[in-house]
Enzyme design. Structure first.
Site, PDB file in Angstrom:
ATOM      1  CE  LYS A 127      19.163  13.256  12.215  1.00 37.50           C
ATOM      2  NZ  LYS A 127      20.540  13.075  11.700  1.00 37.50           N
TER       3      LYS A 127
ATOM      4  CB  SER B  41      22.599  11.956  15.011  1.00 36.80           C
ATOM      5  OG  SER B  41      22.479  12.379  13.681  1.00 36.80           O
TER       6      SER B  41
ATOM      7  CB  SER C 259      24.043  10.986  11.410  1.00 35.51           C
ATOM      8  OG  SER C 259      24.959  11.410  12.392  1.00 35.51           O
TER       9      SER C 259
END
Lengths: 104, 504, 500
Positions: free
Chosen positions: C81, C156, C180
């Site tokens: 990420k 997210s 997330s």
């Protein structure tokens, strides 16, 4: 007894003031949208006031640690080039920034 | 800037009582910064003592320097504070380019030390107890250079250059409670407090406390209260006070300036002012802010609470050196000094040297006498401080011991000291080298006495007839004959003996 | 070649370490896959092809020389990420304000991955600064759900989850602040874990809400997630919130769980998170999952966590407050975007932040500034932190009756792109089942629990006490094994082929 519930919403002027505090040069159009949205959101989050919590201690850390220290010893850092690598502007080994209006 | 109306000092005090408050920031002399392992050395090339943490790079995290916490606790203890059993760091949020995170990690309503005091001695010997509100830990900011404006000032600058070497250096902020009741002595009290605090911090060894280098910074808060009313006036804060003298001057100036404002029927503006060093020392207004700053403090989520265990605090208390006033009190008692005598010693910078001489075995009176009289003379004539003289307390103690044992008299002793100062070696080596030992052989002395008596028969006659005072001339002659290497006391005894009427 | 991308991380590791296949081949296969499908999926913001191949080659060289692999995952590719700093790749946190920023340091997590010999393929897309539940708030365009490309993959961390579901990588790392990692896992039919707060180092993790953020492993199977968990977790002296305890033995727990026996395990169903009001297909999937757990021998108990209903409100006060402070550093002075010339520093700061931050970030900064303001602190931030204490106590009480707690991971399946992007409150509701765990600092994961009637994946959330990950992995692994048996193989292999 719960905390005093905050009943009033948030005004456009307040949003503008907060944006200034947060160094966000929001546009008028944004202000209009944000003010409405934030008013709604604030209404929802104000629910926390419904909880009777007078004698409840607040949590600021989810992990029960205390006295987390490091010894007073050197640890390698960055050299000047690395430090300035991402700088929008630099001069004489220093970060160059536009003129500051505020006092020191 | 309009020149403010200044009111005469006495007039100020006719109408008002000054209320004083002092905030001192101390840069700790730890090896590394408050929250990261970067060095804290003064004077390095810009941005060479930085890392992701003190630069506030995205993703960086702080870790507390244990040594800084120790220093904070020791400072708190030395100031007679209570050490918080539990405290946290808090974020003080505001935007300024010298703060990499645009918040300062500090302590807000949970400082590590609270409610202490410092007894401050004034020049006339009286003592004022200054109460300490709190001492807390925080981090220093970077340094900005303003380019293009007048004299490097921010006003009118075109741009600024930032060096973050200093960002993250540990700071302890010490805040006094309001100090009322100082009357006309407010400037003096302020200066004396900062001086006493400086000496204390130096004794603790926690900071260089150099106001000229910025490792100790003082902000002066002052308000005027209508005389004897107890009603508090509006306070100003004056920054950029870079010396002890400036502390005193800043207080004095603000008192007269504020009095001028108030007596003209106007209100004192609550503001931050800057001390201006030139001429007689004035203060000028800082930038007027629209609203008071709301720092939106909240507990620092990246750092865990600090709960100093009782044993740790006890251990640290044990490391406190004898604090300056404790030491002065002890010396005063041990050496039976008056306050004035003690103060003279302190001012002469002789206290340490005398103590070391006593520690090396000399009696206090002798030690004091040597350092304050002959050695001070020597230091002055060489243009150096006492501690720069090339003689050690141990050597002085040795000389004193030699006089006590009769091997030297005072005059010879001074010659020995001269020899040591000249680099001829230790006291014993100088004695041997210069042949300064007292003639202690009675036989030789008697011979010298008889010779002198024979050379001055009329004086000899006076002595025999009971005028003992005349013996002095014979003693002098013997001393001269022996090049001073005789024990004058013994010589005098022998003179009187030799002149004693023979009893049949 | 295309078969390699269908394998699990464990299978790939076995083949690489036995030298049946090279790490370079495996890396290349995944890079090819990314090239083929990421134009549509948009899981990646940056693909580091060269570096990945170099890293893979190093692993091969070591193995060839007879050196033992650096970790059980050496040579296995991974998608990271874009919120973790990487010295050799840009790190943007999904924001324009950090466009192209090259950090001068690696996150501790990045360092551990490299030391483990894991091949980092690149950085994945995310909602800007991890604020969002759909990845639509990314400044670089949304990521598409491989199950239905007109739909969101969750957020997210939608990029990491989508990369797994599109078989672009067998492993990924995300961060979970309010769900997330878990919610995207549910939306994409993959596994996502939020470790105990303090279990995975945050040094180098670009902060959203410091007291809530936690990095976590993402994979297509529970076993793979466990392997990755053991690589990335563990004490870090550079992070003051890091727990100095051994990493829970999750790999062993997952293996134990795979045997399918949960006798002796008490599973608590939280009344307040039982699925009432959730999408019907989500509700029924959850109910079926509970039945399944019972069949495996678990004892099902009902527990009540009465303050959970205030979790969303507390979260959306605490998070924005911390965000408003954490994001203050983005001021155009030292790195990142700078907008405006000839103006003052203050003006440049404001113009840059206006241009560089998206609307959701701005909203939360403003809200947080408000909640921390003097006069409002007690009623908002202060009160929220008290509610947080009550939620933690609810968990503690529940965990005296149950070893793990379960709930649906999210109230709905993946919704269409654009559906909620202008309705912040509707967007926030995605997190109501996942948020309590972040507030309490305990552990939780999402494991696939089948498809809803709309053909889209649903996730089962399994929650454990702090440092109690072992039992959580055990339950998840057991459930997964039972599901796979019932479905005739992992559901993820039924994901439609990504359109070009």
């Amino acid at each position: 007894m719960s905390a005093d519930p905050v009943t009033s919403g948030i005004t456009r002027d307040e949003v503008a003031h907060l944006a200034r505090l947060a160094r966000l040069a929001v546009t008028d159009a944004e202000l209009d949208v944000f003010a409405t949205q934030l008013d709604v959101i604030l209404g929802a989050v104000a629910r926390v006031g419904e909880v009777a919590a007078d004698d409840i201690p607040p949590t600021s850390h989810a992990v029960p640690l205390r006295n987390v220290f490091r010894p007073d010893e050197r640890h390698p850092g960055l050299d000047q080039e690395q430090a300035l690598a991402g700088a929008p502007a630099a001069e004489d080994g220093r970060f160059r920034v536009p003129r500051i209006l505020g006092e020191e | 800037m309009t020149t403010p109306t200044l009111v005469g000092y006495d007039e100020v005090l006719e109408h008002f009582d000054p209320v004083l408050g002092l905030e001192v920031h101390v840069e700790l002399s730890t090896n590394t910064k408050m929250f990261c392992g970067c060095p804290t050395e003064f004077g390095a090339e810009p941005n060479t003592q930085v890392c992701p943490t003190c630069l506030g790079l995205p993703g960086s995290l702080p870790v507390v320097n244990r040594s800084a916490v120790e220093s904070a606790i020791r400072i708190g203890l030395a100031l007679n504070c209570s050490i918080a059993p539990w405290c946290r760091f808090a974020r003080k949020n505001y935007f300024y380019p010298d703060m990499p995170k645009n918040f300062q990690t500090s302590q807000y309503d949970e400082p590590i030390a609270v409610n202490g005091y410092l007894d401050v001695e004034l020049d006339d010997g009286s003592t004022v107890r200054v109460e300490i509100e709190r001492a807390h830990m925080e981090e220093d900011t970077g340094k900005s250079l303003h380019v293009g404006g007048a004299a490097g000032r921010i006003h009118g600058a075109e741009y600024s250059l930032l060096d973050y070497n200093r960002a993250g250096v540990p700071l302890i902020e010490i805040v006094t409670k309001m100090i009322p009741g100082t009357r006309e002595r407010a400037p003096e009290v302020a200066r004396a407090y900062v001086t006493a605090l400086r000496d204390l911090l130096r004794a603790l060894g926690v900071s260089d406390v150099r106001m000229d280098q910025g490792s100790m910074r003082c902000d002066v808060n002052l308000s005027l209260s209508p005389r004897d009313s107890g009603v508090l006036g509006t306070r100003t804060e004056t920054k950029n006070v870079n010396s002890l003298r400036s502390v005193e001057r800043a207080v004095r100036y603000e008192m007269t300036r504020q009095a001028g404002v108030l007596l003209a029927g106007e209100a004192v503006v609550q503001e931050t002012r800057h001390f201006v060093e030139e001429a007689s020392g004035t203060t000028r207004p800082g930038r007027r802010k629209e609203t008071a700053e709301d720092y939106r403090y909240f507990p620092e989520p990246d750092l865990m609470p600090i709960a100093p265990p009782v044993e740790w605090v006890k251990e640290l208390r044990g490391t406190l050196p004898e604090l300056p006033w404790e030491r002065r009190r002890r010396i005063s008692a041990e050496w039976s000094l008056t306050d004035e005598e003690l103060r003279d010693l302190v001012n002469a910078g002789a206290l340490d040297l005398i103590e070391a001489t006593v520690a090396a075995g000399a009696p206090a009176g002798e030690a004091r006498s040597w350092w304050v009289a002959y050695l001070t003379q020597q230091a002055n004539s060489r243009g150096v401080t006492l501690d720069a003289l090339p003689v050690t307390p141990e050597q002085v103690a040795r000389v004193i011991a030699l006089v006590a044992s009769g091997e030297l008299n005072n005059k010879l002793a001074r010659q020995v000291v001269d020899g040591v100062l000249a680099g001829e070696g230790s006291p014993d080596e100088v004695v041997t080298g210069r042949g300064l030992a007292i003639v202690s052989d009675d036989g030789a002395l008697v011979a010298a006495v008889d010779e002198a008596l024979a050379a001055q028969p009329d004086i000899a006659e006076k002595i025999r007839s009971g005028k003992v005072a005349a013996a002095g001339a014979i003693v002098g002659a013997v001393m001269k004959a022996t090049s001073g290497k005789a024990d004058a006391k013994r010589v005098r005894e022998l003179v009187l003996q030799r002149c004693a009427p023979v009893r049949g | 070649m295309s078969e390699l991308i269908r394998l699990t991380a464990a299978e790939l590791a076995e083949k690489i370490h036995s030298r049946e296949v090279s790490a370079v081949e495996v890396a290349q296969a995944h890079l090819d896959r990314i090239a083929a499908v990421d134009g549509t999926v948009h899981a990646f913001l940056h693909v580091a092809s060269e570096a990945a191949l170099v890293s893979a080659a190093l692993v091969d060289d070591g193995l060839a020389a007879g050196v033992a692999p650096a970790s059980p995952l050496a040579g296995v590719p991974l998608a990271l990420k874009d919120v973790f700093t990487t010295i050799d790749m840009p790190t943007t946190a999904g924001s324009k304000i950090l466009s192209g920023w090259r950090p001068p340091y690696d996150a501790t997590l990045t360092t551990r991955l490299r030391a483990a010999g894991v091949t980092i393929l690149g950085k994945t897309n995310m909602d800007e600064f991890a604020m969002g539940s759909s990845t639509e708030y990314s400044a670089y365009g949304p990521t598409r759900n491989p199950w239905a490309t007109a739909r969101i993959p969750g957020g997210s961390g939608g990029g990491s989850a989508a990369a797994l579901a599109a078989f672009e990588a067998p492993l990924a790392v995300g961060t979970d602040t309010g769900g997330s990692v878990r919610q995207p896992a549910a939306m994409t039919g993959t596994v996502g874990v939020k470790p105990t707060y303090g279990g995975v180092s945050r040094y180098g993790l670009i902060a959203c809400a410091s007291s809530l953020d936690q990095g976590g492993p993402c994979a297509r199977t529970v076993g793979d997630a466990a392997l990755l968990h053991e690589v990335i977790a563990g004490y870090d002296p550079l992070d003051s919130t890091s727990i100095d305890e051994p990493v829970p033995a999750v790999v062993a727990a997952a293996r134990l769980g795979a045997s399918g026996d949960l006798s002796g395990v008490r599973v608590g169903v939280i009344r307040e998170l039982g699925g009432e009001g959730y999408q019907a297909g989500v509700r029924s999937s959850f109910d079926a999952a509970v039945v399944q757990l019972q069949k495996l021998g678990a004892e099902i108990v009902e527990v009540s966590c009465p303050h959970f209903e205030y979790g969303l409100a507390a979260y959306y006060l605490i998070l924005p407050s911390e965000v408003s402070s954490n994001l203050a550093r983005f001021d155009a002075m030292r790195y990142g975007l700078r907008v405006g010339t000839g103006a003052s520093a203050e003006e440049v700061m404001a113009a840059t932040r206006e241009a560089g931050f998206g609307p959701e970030v701005k909203r939360r900064i403003i809200l947080g500034t408000y909640a921390l303001s003097s006069g409002y602190y007690d009623a908002y931030y202060g009160q929220a932190q008290k509610v947080r204490t009550l939620i933690a106590r609810d968990f503690a009480a529940a965990f005296t009756h149950a070893d793990v707690l379960v709930s649906p991971t999210a109230p709905t399946t993946a919704f269409p792109i654009g559906d909620k992007v202008d309705d912040p409150l509707a967007m926030y509701l995605n997190d109501l089942a996942t948020i309590p765990t972040n507030l309490a600092g305990t552990a939780a994961l999402s494991v696939p629990s089948g498809l809803a009637d709309d053909g889209l994946p649903v996730g089962l959330q399994v929650m454990a006490p702090a440092l109690g990950e072992a039992v959580m992995y055990r339950v998840a692994a057991a459930y997964e094994a039972a599901r796979d048996a019932e479905d005739g193989g992992p559901l993820i292999h039924r994901v439609p082929e990504v359109p070009a």
